[in-house]
Scaffold this active site. Structure first.
Site, PDB file in Angstrom:
ATOM      1  N   LYS A   1       6.929   3.046  16.992  1.00 15.11           N
ATOM      2  CA  LYS A   1       6.644   2.007  15.998  1.00 15.11           C
ATOM      3  C   LYS A   1       7.826   1.846  15.064  1.00 15.11           C
ATOM      4  CE  LYS A   1       3.244   0.228  12.834  1.00 15.11           C
ATOM      5  NZ  LYS A   1       1.867   0.352  12.371  1.00 15.11           N
TER       6      LYS A   1
ATOM      7  N   ILE B   1       5.756  -4.791  13.789  1.00  9.20           N
ATOM      8  CA  ILE B   1       6.560  -3.986  12.890  1.00  9.20           C
ATOM      9  C   ILE B   1       5.647  -3.174  11.973  1.00  9.20           C
ATOM     10  CG2 ILE B   1       8.514  -5.551  12.829  1.00  9.20           C
ATOM     11  CD1 ILE B   1       7.477  -6.656  10.130  1.00  9.20           C
ATOM     12  N   ASN B   2       6.203  -2.147  11.420  1.00  2.75           N
ATOM     13  CA  ASN B   2       5.563  -1.465  10.310  1.00  2.75           C
ATOM     14  C   ASN B   2       5.807  -2.298   9.042  1.00  2.75           C
ATOM     15  OD1 ASN B   2       4.254   0.596   8.821  1.00  2.75           O
ATOM     16  ND2 ASN B   2       4.997   2.101  10.293  1.00  2.75           N
TER      17      ASN B   2
ATOM     18  N   GLY C   1      -0.247   7.202   1.674  1.00 11.19           N
ATOM     19  CA  GLY C   1       0.257   8.562   1.868  1.00 11.19           C
ATOM     20  C   GLY C   1      -0.409   9.264   3.041  1.00 11.19           C
ATOM     21  N   LEU C   2      -0.826   8.473   4.015  1.00 10.34           N
ATOM     22  CA  LEU C   2      -1.376   9.028   5.262  1.00 10.34           C
ATOM     23  C   LEU C   2      -2.516  10.025   5.021  1.00 10.34           C
ATOM     24  CD1 LEU C   2       1.810   9.460   7.505  1.00 10.34           C
ATOM     25  CD2 LEU C   2       0.265   7.502   7.326  1.00 10.34           C
TER      26      LEU C   2
ATOM     27  N   ASN D   1       0.820  -1.201   0.000  1.00  8.17           N
ATOM     28  CA  ASN D   1       0.000   0.000   0.000  1.00  8.17           C
ATOM     29  C   ASN D   1       0.851   1.246   0.000  1.00  8.17           C
ATOM     30  OD1 ASN D   1      -0.273   1.851   2.578  1.00  8.17           O
ATOM     31  ND2 ASN D   1       0.144  -0.220   3.338  1.00  8.17           N
TER      32      ASN D   1
ATOM     33  N   CYS E   1       8.354   7.610   8.646  1.00  4.85           N
ATOM     34  CA  CYS E   1       8.056   8.718   7.760  1.00  4.85           C
ATOM     35  C   CYS E   1       9.370   9.360   7.363  1.00  4.85           C
ATOM     36  CB  CYS E   1       7.224   9.778   8.475  1.00  4.85           C
ATOM     37  SG  CYS E   1       5.725   9.146   9.192  1.00  4.85           S
TER      38      CYS E   1
HETATM   39  C1  LIG Z   1      -3.486   0.124   4.057  1.00  2.94           C
HETATM   40  C2  LIG Z   1      -2.540   0.252   5.204  1.00  2.94           C
HETATM   41  C3  LIG Z   1      -2.358   1.481   5.822  1.00  2.94           C
HETATM   42  C4  LIG Z   1      -1.474   1.633   6.879  1.00  2.94           C
HETATM   43  N1  LIG Z   1      -1.336   2.836   7.473  1.00  2.94           N
HETATM   44  C5  LIG Z   1      -0.525   2.971   8.544  1.00  2.94           C
HETATM   45  C6  LIG Z   1      -0.435   4.194   9.242  1.00  2.94           C
HETATM   46  O1  LIG Z   1      -1.106   5.161   8.933  1.00  2.94           O
HETATM   47  N2  LIG Z   1       0.416   4.265  10.308  1.00  2.94           N
HETATM   48  C7  LIG Z   1       1.151   3.210  10.726  1.00  2.94           C
HETATM   49  O2  LIG Z   1       1.887   3.321  11.696  1.00  2.94           O
HETATM   50  N3  LIG Z   1       1.076   2.021  10.086  1.00  2.94           N
HETATM   51  C8  LIG Z   1       0.246   1.880   9.023  1.00  2.94           C
HETATM   52  N4  LIG Z   1       0.151   0.660   8.396  1.00  2.94           N
HETATM   53  C9  LIG Z   1       0.954  -0.459   8.899  1.00  2.94           C
HETATM   54  C10 LIG Z   1       0.144  -1.346   9.853  1.00  2.94           C
HETATM   55  O3  LIG Z   1      -0.264  -0.635  10.983  1.00  2.94           O
HETATM   56  C11 LIG Z   1       0.961  -2.564  10.302  1.00  2.94           C
HETATM   57  O4  LIG Z   1       2.090  -2.131  11.013  1.00  2.94           O
HETATM   58  C12 LIG Z   1       1.426  -3.411   9.144  1.00  2.94           C
HETATM   59  O5  LIG Z   1       0.466  -3.436   8.137  1.00  2.94           O
HETATM   60  C13 LIG Z   1       1.740  -4.844   9.552  1.00  2.94           C
HETATM   61  O6  LIG Z   1       0.632  -5.482  10.118  1.00  2.94           O
HETATM   62  P1  LIG Z   1      -0.413  -6.381   9.272  1.00  2.94           P
HETATM   63  O7  LIG Z   1       0.376  -7.347   8.478  1.00  2.94           O
HETATM   64  O8  LIG Z   1      -1.306  -7.003  10.302  1.00  2.94           O
HETATM   65  O9  LIG Z   1      -1.159  -5.418   8.388  1.00  2.94           O
HETATM   66  C14 LIG Z   1      -0.731   0.517   7.327  1.00  2.94           C
HETATM   67  C15 LIG Z   1      -0.923  -0.724   6.720  1.00  2.94           C
HETATM   68  C16 LIG Z   1      -1.815  -0.878   5.668  1.00  2.94           C
HETATM   69  C17 LIG Z   1      -1.969  -2.228   5.046  1.00  2.94           C
END
Ligand SMILES: Cc1cc2nc3c(=O)[nH]c(=O)nc-3n(C[C@H](O)[C@H](O)[C@H](O)COP(=O)(O)O)c2cc1C
Ligand SMILES: Cc1cc2nc3c(=O)[nH]c(=O)nc-3n(C[C@H](O)[C@H](O)[C@H](O)COP(=O)(O)OP(=O)(O)OC[C@H]3O[C@@H](n4cnc5c(N)ncnc54)[C@H](O)[C@@H]3O)c2cc1C
Ligand SMILES: Cc1cc2nc3c(=O)[nH]c(=O)nc-3n(C[C@H](O)[C@H](O)[C@H](O)COP(=O)(O)OP(=O)(O)OC[C@H]3O[C@@H](n4cnc5c(N)ncnc54)[C@H](O)[C@@H]3O)c2cc1C
Ligand SMILES: Cc1cc2nc3c(=O)[nH]c(=O)nc-3n(C[C@H](O)[C@H](O)[C@H](O)COP(=O)(O)O)c2cc1C
Ligand code: FES
Ligand code: FES
Lengths: 299, 318, 318, 299
Positions: free
Chosen positions: C173, C199-200, C78-79, C75, C136
C-alpha cells in the site's frame, strides 16, 4: 470557409465591451416557473437588471458556504426589466439541478451582468435570430431591442424535441416569421435549425445565434458563406466567468487577422461567427499566438 | 482597510518590504488584476501576485483546461500569457498607475530564463518583488519539475537572486508533490530565497465518464481549492517548524478569514487567495476583513503576533 | 450480486486469487467488518480489508482523532487494534464463519514485524491475502515512513513475500506523499509485491480556530475522502502507465459508481471504499451495483475489459 | 474517586447492547418546531421508531450528494412512537445548522437507532434524571419508560440560560420534582445542575445524565461518591457513528477493571458514570490497554 484561418477577410467586428462593469449581489428568487424541460427563475436584482444587455450572462454560486461545488455556473440572461432579471435553467449536472431547484424566497449569490453583449445590427438590416434549446431564451431581449430600433426580425427556435424548446411564445410576439424545428419532429419542422435557417437567410443583414456549439457552427458557416455577418454566443466551460482563470478560451481570429486563445467570458461569449475557428476548438493550431512557445511548430 | 475598525495592526512584509495587509491574490487566479477591479480595491491588497510570466508570449494548452472536483478544481492552463514584453508594456504599468503593488510571478524551463526575467524586472515601477514559480518542467533534466529537486530548485533561486533587483524580495514557490518539502525549502533558502510561497497545486487527474479519457488535454493538472487546504497547512507548518525565521506566503484553499487565520497560526506572515476568487471575486478583500476580525476576537493586537502562534505551547497565548 | 441484472461480468482478482466483485472496503474504514453487517452483505464484497494490525494490541492515540475538512477528513487514529493475537482469535474467525473474504492489512515499525505478521497469517482460513501498510514510521530510520523510501519499502515487501503463504497475494500500500510514486511502485514490485494498493492518505494538518493549536493530538493526520480523489487517480494512472501488468487496488475518495469507474479506467482492477462508508454505511454494495450499471451503460461485457481503458487511444473502444 | 483507575470496585455494569440493529433510510421531515434556542424535527421513520430505545441516537447525512460535509452528525433521539422519531437540534456549526434548517416535506438520510440505550433501573429504585441543555430531550423517553415500569422519577434540567432549556414541560408530565437551573438565573435556580442534584440524590437508586462532558462528570462524581450507580450519555466527536472508524473513543474501565479506549458510538454513548475516566479524556494514560505499544510507559 472563411474563419478557418487568419488570412481571409472577415465580415464581423469583435463584439463591443459591455457598457457597465458587473456587480456581485446576493439576490432573492422572486419567481419560479417550469417551462417545458427547463425552469425559469426571476431574481430581484435591480442593479443587474439595469445594466444587463442582450447576450450577457450571470454567474451563480452553487449551494452556499458548505458546498463542494466551488465554481460558479454561467447562465444567459433571458430577460431584464423592472428590477428583475430572469434566466432559463436546464437541469443537467449537480450545479444546474441545484439552481433549478431554488424556490421563491430563497437567496443566491450572483455576479453579473458578465460578458460582451450582441452588437447592434447594421442600420436598416433585417435580423435573423437562431436559438437552440434554452439558447432561444437569450435571444428574447435581443429581439425586443432590435424591434425597438426598427429592425425587422425573424427567428428560428430549434431543439431535440418539443419539450426542449424555449421562449417560442416570447419570440413570436417580437419576430416574424418564427420557425420551429425539432430533431424528432415532435414540434414544428423535423430536422436541425439549418433547414429553416437556409430558407430565411435571403435578405437578412445580420444573424445572431445562441445554442450548442454544433448549431452555432452550422449557422455561422451558412451566414458566412453568403457574406452575412453573424454573431454567436458560445457556451464554454468556465471556472470564473470574470476573466481571471483562462479556462474558457477558444481560438478566435482578431481584427489583426491573428488567432488568439480568447476568453469566452470577457472577450465573448458573443463572437463574430466568422472569427471563431470552430474546427480547432479543443486543439492548439500552430498559428495561434504563442503556440510556438508551447513547442507547436508549423507543419 | 479595516485597521481602524478592528484595531488590529494588519501590516506585514514580503521579505524586507512592508505591505499594508497580509492578503494577496494567488498567481494565475487573478490574471493581472484588471478584471478584479469591479469587485476589489486593488490598492488595499497586500499585493497582486500576477499570473506566471515567461519570456515569450504563450498560447497555453488546448481546452478543456479544467475540471471541477469535490471542493476543488483541476487546471491545466499551460501558463497562457503575454510574455515579459507584454507584461512590461501593458499589465505592470496598468497596476502601477493605480498604485497597486505587483508581486510578479516568473516561470521558465531553463535556469537562464528565470534569471533573464528577473533581470528584466529590475527597478520596474510598482514591482514589489518576485515569486519564482518553479513548478515547471526543467527542459534540461528530462522535464523533471524544478520544485521536485532541491538542486534544480536552488539553481533557479540563486540565479534569480543574483539577477534580481536587490530591493525586490524573491520568494520561491514550492510544490507539495515532494517527499520532503523541508529539504527543498532549505535548499532554496540557502540559495538566497528571501521567502517561500506555499503551496502550488497538487498533481491530479480526472477521467471523463463519457469520453472515458482524461478530461484535460494535458492528462494531469493541478489540484487547488479548499480540498487541498490541510496539505497546504501541513507544508507551512513543517517548514515554519524547521525554519521559523523564513517568511512564508501561505496559500492553498483559503476561502475565509478563519482559513487565513490557520495559515497565519501555522507560520505564514501573508497569504494568497487563489481558487476562492473564482467562487467569490471579492474574496481577497473579504478575507482581509474577516482575518482582521477573527484576530481581534482572539485578542491579537497585530497580525505579526499571531504568526506561528500554533507552534507555541498551549497556554502561551502571546 | 448484480452480475445477472446488468450482464456485466464483475469478477476480478487480487494477484492470482479470483474474487467475485471488484469492490472492497478500505483498511481502517470498516474495522473488521462486523459493524457493517446491518448494512452490507459482507460475502458479496470482493473482500473485507481489515484495519491494519500490528504484533501487539494498540490503544491508538488520544482524542481528538479527527477533523472534518472540505470534502474529506483528517484522521490520526494511531492504529488502535487488538494485535495479531486478537485478530486471529476473534475477528478472522468471525469473518471466515460468514464466508467473507479477508484481505488482511498488516503494519509494523520494523521489517521483522511485518515478516512475523505474514508468517502468523499463513494458511489462516478466510485470509485471501495481505495488504502491507508501509505508511508507518520506520523506527530503524529515524521514523522515516517506509513508503517514502523505495529501499525501505522494498525491504518490507521482500521480507513479507518471503514469509507469507505463497497462496496469499501480497499487495503493497503506497503513500502519495512522495516525489516519484512510480519509483516506489517499481521497487516494491521488484521486491515481490503481487499488486499495489493506492493510495493511502495524504499528510495534512488542521488548526482549531478556538484553541489555536493543531486539532489532532498527533499534530498532523491523514487526509482522505473525495477531496483527494484526483491525486489518487493520478497515482493510479502514472503507475499503470509505467507497469500495466501490475494489478492495482485503487482507492481514495471513491463515493459512487462513476468514481469507481474512473479508477478502473485509469488502471485499477479492484477498488476500496474508505471514508465514504462513514457517510453511507451501505456504500460498498451500492458502489458495486452502480459500477456494474455504468459499465453496462458503456457497453462493457466485463469489468476486466474496462481496466486501463483510459490509456488506450480514443476511438479504440475495446 | 472511584473510576479513576481500574482497581476500585464499580457500581455500574456496562450498558446493554441494543435489542435491534440499526437501519439506514431516507426519511421525510413531518414536523418542525422551534423550541427556545433549538429546533425539534419529527421524522416519518417507522422502522427506526419501533427499534429506538432511550439513550440511542441517529446519524444524519448532511446536505446531499454534492455536500462538502462528508461526516454524519449524531443527534440523540428525543422521542419515538407512531412511526415518528423526533430529535432536538441546536444549530451550532454548518452541519447542525443545515439540519435545523430542514423543512417539512424535505427528505434526509438517516442511520439509526445507534448506540447502547440506558440500562433499566434496579428494581424499585427511585431514579434521578439530569439533563443539560438539549441533553434533557434525550431523557424524556427514558422518564416515560421508567414510569411505566413503576419507578419514581425526579429530574433536573439545567442550561446556561432560559432559552437553552429543553423538554421541561415533557419531563414535568413524567417526573416529580423537576428542578430547573440556569447558570445566569434567567429561569429556575441560579447555578449548575449540581445545586439541585446534590439535594435530590438522597434516596435515589440510580442516576441518568445527558449533557455536556463537564456536567456528566460532576453528576457522575456526586452519584459515585454516594455509591449510587449512574449512567451518562456522552457526546464525543464521531466520524461514522457505527463503530468502524475509531475516532470517538474514551478511556473507560471495563468489567475486568482494565481501561480501554472504548468507542462511544457502539460501546456507548451510555457508559457507567463511574467507568468513564473523565480526567483522562483526550489523554493517553499508561494503563490503557495497548498504551505500551504506543511507547507510553508507566511513570
Ligand atoms: C479513519 C481512517 C483510518 C484508516 N486506517 C488505515 C489503516 O489502518 N491502514 C491503512 O492502510 N489505511 C488506513 N486508512 C486509509 C484508507 O484505507 C484509505 O487508503 C484512504 O482513506 C483513502 O481512501 P478513502 O478516501 O476512500 O478513505 C484509514 C483511513 C481513515 C479515514
Ligand atoms: C455563457 C454561458 C451561458 C449559459 N447559459 C445557460 C442557460 O441559459 N441555461 C442553462 O441551463 N445553461 C446555460 N449554460 C450552461 C451551464 O453553465 C451549464 O449547464 C452548467 O454550468 C452545468 O453545470 P452542472 O453542475 O449542472 O453540470 P456539470 O457537468 O457537473 O458541471 C461540471 C463543470 O463543468 C462546467 N460545465 C458543464 N457543462 C457546461 C456547459 N454546457 N457550459 C459551460 N460550462 C459547463 C460547469 O460549469 C462545471 O464547472 C451557459 C453556459 C455559458 C458558458
Ligand atoms: C451521541 C450524540 C448525541 C448528540 N445529540 C445531540 C442532540 O440531541 N442535539 C444536538 O443539537 N446535538 C447533539 N449532538 C452534537 C451534534 O452531533 C453536534 O453539535 C454536531 O455534530 C455539530 O456539527 P456541526 O457541523 O454543526 O459543527 P462543527 O463543529 O462544524 O462540526 C465539525 C465536526 O465535529 C463534530 N462535532 C462537533 N461538535 C460535536 C459535538 N458536540 N459532539 C459530537 N461531534 C461534534 C461534527 O460531527 C463534525 O464532524 C450529539 C452528539 C453525539 C455524539
Ligand atoms: C487556474 C489556475 C491557474 C494557476 N496558475 C498559476 C500560475 O500561473 N503560477 C503559479 O505559480 N501558480 C498558479 N496556480 C496555483 C495558485 O497560485 C495556487 O498556488 C494554488 O491554486 C493553491 O491555492 P488556492 O487553493 O487558493 O487556489 C494556478 C491555480 C489555478 C487554479
Ligand atoms: S471563465 Fe475564467 S477566464 Fe473565462
Ligand atoms: S464514530 Fe466511528 S467508531 Fe465511533
Amino acid at each position: 470557409m472563411t474563419g478557418r484561418n487568419g488570412h481571409a477577410g472577415h465580415v464581423t467586428e469583435p463584439a463591443p465591451k459591455p457598457a457597465h462593469p458587473p456587480v456581485q449581489r446576493e439576490v432573492e428568487v422572486v419567481g419560479r416557473r417550469p417551462v417545458n424541460a427547463y425552469v425559469e427563475l426571476s431574481l430581484a436584482a435591480p442593479e443587474i437588471a439595469e445594466r444587463a444587455e442582450p447576450g450577457q450572462f450571470l454567474a451563480f454560486a452553487i449551494g452556499g458556504e458548505t458546498s463542494a461545488l466551488l465554481l460558479r455556473r454561467s447562465i444567459a440572461i433571458a430577460g431584464a426589466g423592472d428590477g428583475v432579471v430572469s434566466v432559463v435553467v436546464a437541469p443537467h449536472g449537480p450545479g444546474s439541478t441545484w439552481l433549478a431547484g431554488l424556490r421563491v424566497g430563497e437567496r443566491v449569490d450572483v455576479v453579473g451582468p458578465l460578458g460582451r453583449p450582441f452588437p447592434a445590427a447594421p442600420a436598416g438590416a433585417r435580423a435573423l435570430l437562431v436559438g437552440g434549446g434554452y439558447g432561444a431564451a437569450a435571444l428574447v431581449g435581443l429581439a425586443a431591442r432590435l424591434r425597438s430600433q426598427g429592425h425587422e426580425v425573424a427567428a428560428v427556435a430549434g431543439a431535440a424535441s418539443a419539450d426542449r424548446l424555449c421562449s417560442v411564445a416570447e419570440l413570436s410576439a417580437l419576430a416574424a416569421p418564427v420557425e420551429v424545428t425539432t430533431d424528432d419532429g415532435s414540434a414544428g419542422r423535423t430536422g436541425r435549425v439549418t433547414v429553416a435557417v437556409d430558407e430565411l437567410l435571403t435578405g437578412v443583414g445580420v444573424v445572431y445565434a445562441c445554442g450548442p456549439m454544433a448549431m452555432l457552427r452550422a449557422v455561422a458557416d451558412a451566414a458566412t458563406a453568403l457574406g452575412i455577418p453573424s454573431y454567436v454566443a458560445v457556451e464554454e466551460s468556465m471556472a470564473c466567468g470574470i476573466g481571471v482563470c483562462m479556462t474558457c478560451v477558444l481560438p478566435v481570429v482578431g481584427e489583426d487577422g491573428r488567432t488568439r486563445f480568447s476568453r469566452s467570458c470577457v472577450e465573448g461569449p458573443v463572437f463574430g461567427g466568422d472569427r471563431v475557428r470552430f474546427d480547432d476548438v479543443g486543439k492548439l493550431p500552430h498559428d495561434v499566438v504563442g503556440a510556438d512557445a508551447m513547442g507547436v511548430v508549423a507543419p | 482597510m479595516t485597521v481602524v475598525e478592528t484595531g488590529v495592526d494588519m501590516r506585514t512584509a514580503l521579505g524586507a518590504v512592508e505591505i499594508p495587509g497580509p492578503v494577496l491574490t494567488a498567481s494565475g487566479c487573478s490574471a493581472f488584476g484588471q478584471e478584479l477591479e469591479p469587485f476589489v480595491d486593488l490598492t488595499a491588497l497586500g499585493a497582486v501576485v500576477t499570473k506566471s510570466v515567461q519570456l515569450r508570449p504563450r498560447s497555453g494548452r488546448p481546452t478543456p483546461r479544467m475540471a471541477e472536483t469535490p471542493s476543488g478544481m483541476l487546471n491545466s492552463i499551460g501558463l497562457q500569457g503575454p510574455g515579459i514584453d507584454g507584461l512590461l508594456a501593458e499589465d505592470l504599468p496598468w497596476l502601477a498607475e493605480r498604485g497597486a503593488r505587483a508581486f510578479v510571478s516568473i516561470a521558465g524551463t531553463r535556469v537562464e530564463d528565470f534569471a533573464e526575467l528577473a533581470e528584466r524586472l529590475r527597478g520596474v515601477p510598482g514591482v514589489l518583488g518576485l515569486e519564482v514559480n518553479i513548478s515547471c518542467p526543467n527542459v534540461e533534466s528530462r522535464g523533471e519539475v524544478f520544485a521536485c529537486d532541491p538542486v534544480a530548485a536552488s539553481d533557479v533561486l540563486s540565479a534569480v537572486r543574483a539577477a534580481a533587483d536587490p530591493a525586490q524580495p524573491v520568494y520561491a514557490k514550492l510544490s507539495p508533490d515532494v517527499t520532503d518539502i523541508v529539504s527543498v525549502a532549505r535548499a532554496v533558502r540557502d540559495a538566497g530565497a528571501d521567502g517561500l510561497s506555499m503551496i502550488n497545486t497538487l498533481l491530479g487527474l480526472v477521467i471523463d465518464p463519457d469520453t472515458m479519457r482524461p478530461v484535460l488535454g494535458g492528462v494531469t493538472g493541478g489540484l487547488s481549492g479548499p480540498a487541498i487546504r490541510p496539505v497546504a497547512l501541513r507544508c507551512v507548518w513543517q517548514v515554519h517548524a524547521a525554519m521559523p525565521e523564513v517568511p512564508i506566503l501561505g496559500m492553498g484553499g483559503i476561502r475565509n478569514g478563519l482559513d487565513a487565520l490557520q495559515f497565519v497560526l501555522a507560520g505564514a506572515s501573508a497569504v494568497s487567495v487563489g481558487t476562492a476568487v473564482f467562487n467569490d471575486p471579492s474574496a481577497p478583500v473579504r478575507i482581509h476583513d474577516e482575518l482582521a476580525a477573527v484576530l481581534a476576537a482572539r485578542g491579537f493586537a497585530s497580525l505579526s503576533d499571531a504568526v506561528g502562534h500554533a507552534h507555541r505551547p498551549a497556554g502561551v497565548e502571546r
